[in-house]
Design a protein around this motif. Structure first.
Motif, PDB file in Angstrom:
ATOM      1  N   GLY A 168       0.797  -1.212   0.000  1.00  0.00           N
ATOM      2  CA  GLY A 168       0.000   0.000   0.000  1.00  0.00           C
ATOM      3  C   GLY A 168       0.833   1.268   0.000  1.00  0.00           C
ATOM      4  N   LEU A 169       2.114   1.158   0.392  1.00  0.00           N
ATOM      5  CA  LEU A 169       2.985   2.330   0.431  1.00  0.00           C
ATOM      6  C   LEU A 169       4.424   1.867   0.289  1.00  0.00           C
ATOM      7  N   ALA A 170       5.196   2.623  -0.462  1.00  0.00           N
ATOM      8  CA  ALA A 170       6.631   2.399  -0.574  1.00  0.00           C
ATOM      9  C   ALA A 170       7.344   3.666  -0.142  1.00  0.00           C
ATOM     10  N   ALA A 171       8.378   3.512   0.668  1.00  0.00           N
ATOM     11  CA  ALA A 171       9.198   4.640   1.097  1.00  0.00           C
ATOM     12  C   ALA A 171      10.634   4.362   0.684  1.00  0.00           C
ATOM     13  N   ILE A 172      11.300   5.383   0.158  1.00  0.00           N
ATOM     14  CA  ILE A 172      12.689   5.260  -0.274  1.00  0.00           C
ATOM     15  C   ILE A 172      13.500   6.303   0.475  1.00  0.00           C
ATOM     16  N   LEU A 173      14.418   5.829   1.322  1.00  0.00           N
ATOM     17  CA  LEU A 173      15.290   6.724   2.080  1.00  0.00           C
ATOM     18  C   LEU A 173      16.683   6.632   1.484  1.00  0.00           C
ATOM     19  N   SER A 174      17.300   7.773   1.208  1.00  0.00           N
ATOM     20  CA  SER A 174      18.602   7.817   0.537  1.00  0.00           C
ATOM     21  C   SER A 174      19.690   8.335   1.469  1.00  0.00           C
ATOM     22  N   PHE A 175      20.859   7.714   1.354  1.00  0.00           N
ATOM     23  CA  PHE A 175      22.040   8.079   2.128  1.00  0.00           C
ATOM     24  C   PHE A 175      23.221   8.196   1.165  1.00  0.00           C
ATOM     25  N   ASP A 176      24.260   8.944   1.551  1.00  0.00           N
ATOM     26  CA  ASP A 176      25.397   9.173   0.662  1.00  0.00           C
ATOM     27  C   ASP A 176      26.101   7.883   0.259  1.00  0.00           C
ATOM     28  N   THR A 177      26.342   7.010   1.236  1.00  0.00           N
ATOM     29  CA  THR A 177      27.073   5.766   0.973  1.00  0.00           C
ATOM     30  C   THR A 177      26.415   4.627   1.747  1.00  0.00           C
ATOM     31  N   PHE A 178      26.769   3.399   1.370  1.00  0.00           N
ATOM     32  CA  PHE A 178      26.258   2.251   2.102  1.00  0.00           C
ATOM     33  C   PHE A 178      26.774   2.255   3.537  1.00  0.00           C
ATOM     34  N   ASP A 179      28.032   2.663   3.728  1.00  0.00           N
ATOM     35  CA  ASP A 179      28.575   2.750   5.080  1.00  0.00           C
ATOM     36  C   ASP A 179      27.810   3.763   5.926  1.00  0.00           C
ATOM     37  N   SER A 180      27.461   4.904   5.330  1.00  0.00           N
ATOM     38  CA  SER A 180      26.709   5.900   6.098  1.00  0.00           C
ATOM     39  C   SER A 180      25.304   5.395   6.424  1.00  0.00           C
ATOM     40  N   LEU A 181      24.710   4.605   5.538  1.00  0.00           N
ATOM     41  CA  LEU A 181      23.410   3.994   5.820  1.00  0.00           C
ATOM     42  C   LEU A 181      23.545   3.026   6.996  1.00  0.00           C
ATOM     43  N   LEU A 182      24.565   2.169   6.964  1.00  0.00           N
ATOM     44  CA  LEU A 182      24.766   1.207   8.049  1.00  0.00           C
ATOM     45  C   LEU A 182      25.028   1.914   9.378  1.00  0.00           C
ATOM     46  N   GLN A 183      25.822   2.981   9.346  1.00  0.00           N
ATOM     47  CA  GLN A 183      26.072   3.749  10.563  1.00  0.00           C
ATOM     48  C   GLN A 183      24.773   4.370  11.081  1.00  0.00           C
ATOM     49  N   ALA A 184      23.973   4.896  10.175  1.00  0.00           N
ATOM     50  CA  ALA A 184      22.707   5.524  10.554  1.00  0.00           C
ATOM     51  C   ALA A 184      21.766   4.517  11.211  1.00  0.00           C
ATOM     52  N   MET A 185      21.786   3.276  10.742  1.00  0.00           N
ATOM     53  CA  MET A 185      20.889   2.256  11.276  1.00  0.00           C
ATOM     54  C   MET A 185      21.261   1.833  12.694  1.00  0.00           C
ATOM     55  N   ASN A 186      22.442   2.240  13.143  1.00  0.00           N
ATOM     56  CA  ASN A 186      22.884   1.907  14.504  1.00  0.00           C
ATOM     57  C   ASN A 186      22.764   3.086  15.456  1.00  0.00           C
ATOM     58  N   THR A 187      21.910   4.058  15.123  1.00  0.00           N
ATOM     59  CA  THR A 187      21.728   5.229  15.975  1.00  0.00           C
ATOM     60  C   THR A 187      20.445   5.107  16.806  1.00  0.00           C
ATOM     61  N   PRO A 188      20.345   5.864  17.873  1.00  0.00           N
ATOM     62  CA  PRO A 188      19.097   5.873  18.655  1.00  0.00           C
ATOM     63  C   PRO A 188      17.895   6.322  17.822  1.00  0.00           C
ATOM     64  N   GLU A 189      18.107   7.232  16.888  1.00  0.00           N
ATOM     65  CA  GLU A 189      17.011   7.711  16.038  1.00  0.00           C
ATOM     66  C   GLU A 189      16.466   6.594  15.158  1.00  0.00           C
ATOM     67  N   ALA A 190      17.347   5.777  14.613  1.00  0.00           N
ATOM     68  CA  ALA A 190      16.900   4.643  13.790  1.00  0.00           C
ATOM     69  C   ALA A 190      16.218   3.592  14.663  1.00  0.00           C
ATOM     70  N   ALA A 191      16.729   3.386  15.866  1.00  0.00           N
ATOM     71  CA  ALA A 191      16.095   2.424  16.776  1.00  0.00           C
ATOM     72  C   ALA A 191      14.678   2.877  17.131  1.00  0.00           C
ATOM     73  N   ALA A 192      14.480   4.164  17.357  1.00  0.00           N
ATOM     74  CA  ALA A 192      13.143   4.683  17.662  1.00  0.00           C
ATOM     75  C   ALA A 192      12.217   4.528  16.458  1.00  0.00           C
ATOM     76  N   THR A 193      12.752   4.752  15.270  1.00  0.00           N
ATOM     77  CA  THR A 193      11.954   4.605  14.052  1.00  0.00           C
ATOM     78  C   THR A 193      11.546   3.148  13.859  1.00  0.00           C
ATOM     79  N   THR A 194      12.469   2.240  14.052  1.00  0.00           N
ATOM     80  CA  THR A 194      12.175   0.809  13.929  1.00  0.00           C
ATOM     81  C   THR A 194      11.161   0.363  14.976  1.00  0.00           C
ATOM     82  N   ALA A 195      11.318   0.819  16.204  1.00  0.00           N
ATOM     83  CA  ALA A 195      10.382   0.451  17.270  1.00  0.00           C
ATOM     84  C   ALA A 195       8.976   0.948  16.968  1.00  0.00           C
ATOM     85  N   ASP A 196       8.865   2.061  16.271  1.00  0.00           N
ATOM     86  CA  ASP A 196       7.553   2.634  15.957  1.00  0.00           C
ATOM     87  C   ASP A 196       6.774   1.782  14.961  1.00  0.00           C
ATOM     88  N   LEU A 197       7.428   0.919  14.198  1.00  0.00           N
ATOM     89  CA  LEU A 197       6.725   0.090  13.209  1.00  0.00           C
ATOM     90  C   LEU A 197       5.587  -0.703  13.839  1.00  0.00           C
TER      91      LEU A 197
END
Length: 102
Positions: free
Chosen positions: A55-84
């Motif tokens: 029903g919905l697709a979301a595309i989030l963009s990051f500069d590099t794959f490493d920066s995406l992986l680093q972002a996924m290990n932040t408190p902000e990403a954890a809060a976003t994941t928990a909200d699912l």
């Protein structure tokens, strides 16, 4: 650029899904460090075979794959994941990958 694609299955109550997604989830996700762009689908999502289960697709963009992986290990990403669990009861597929222009 590296991408995180979230494919949300069609919810039982689309109005409740949209209200939570856009009012609560999007602001959480936009706080993830390193996020460069956030896009969402508009209208129905189709597949080559016709209507899809999503029903919905979301595309989030990051500069590099490493920066995406680093972002996924932040408190902000954890809060976003928990909200699912608060709105995506129908399920969500999360895909991450690097891209190159050809």
């Amino acid at each position: 650029m590296a991408k995180l694609v979230a494919l949300y299955r069609k919810p039982a109550d689309r109005n409740a899904f949209d209200a939570h997604y856009f009012d609560k989830h999007v602001p959480l996700a936009k706080a993830i460090p390193g996020l460069r762009r956030y896009e969402v689908s508009v209208g129905p999502i189709a597949s080559a075979k016709g209507e899809s289960e999503f029903g919905l697709a979301a595309i989030l963009s990051f500069d590099t794959f490493d920066s995406l992986l680093q972002a996924m290990n932040t408190p902000e990403a954890a809060a976003t994941t928990a909200d699912l669990q608060n709105f995506a009861q129908a399920g969500v597929e999360l895909l991450v990958f690097d891209t190159k222009e050809v």
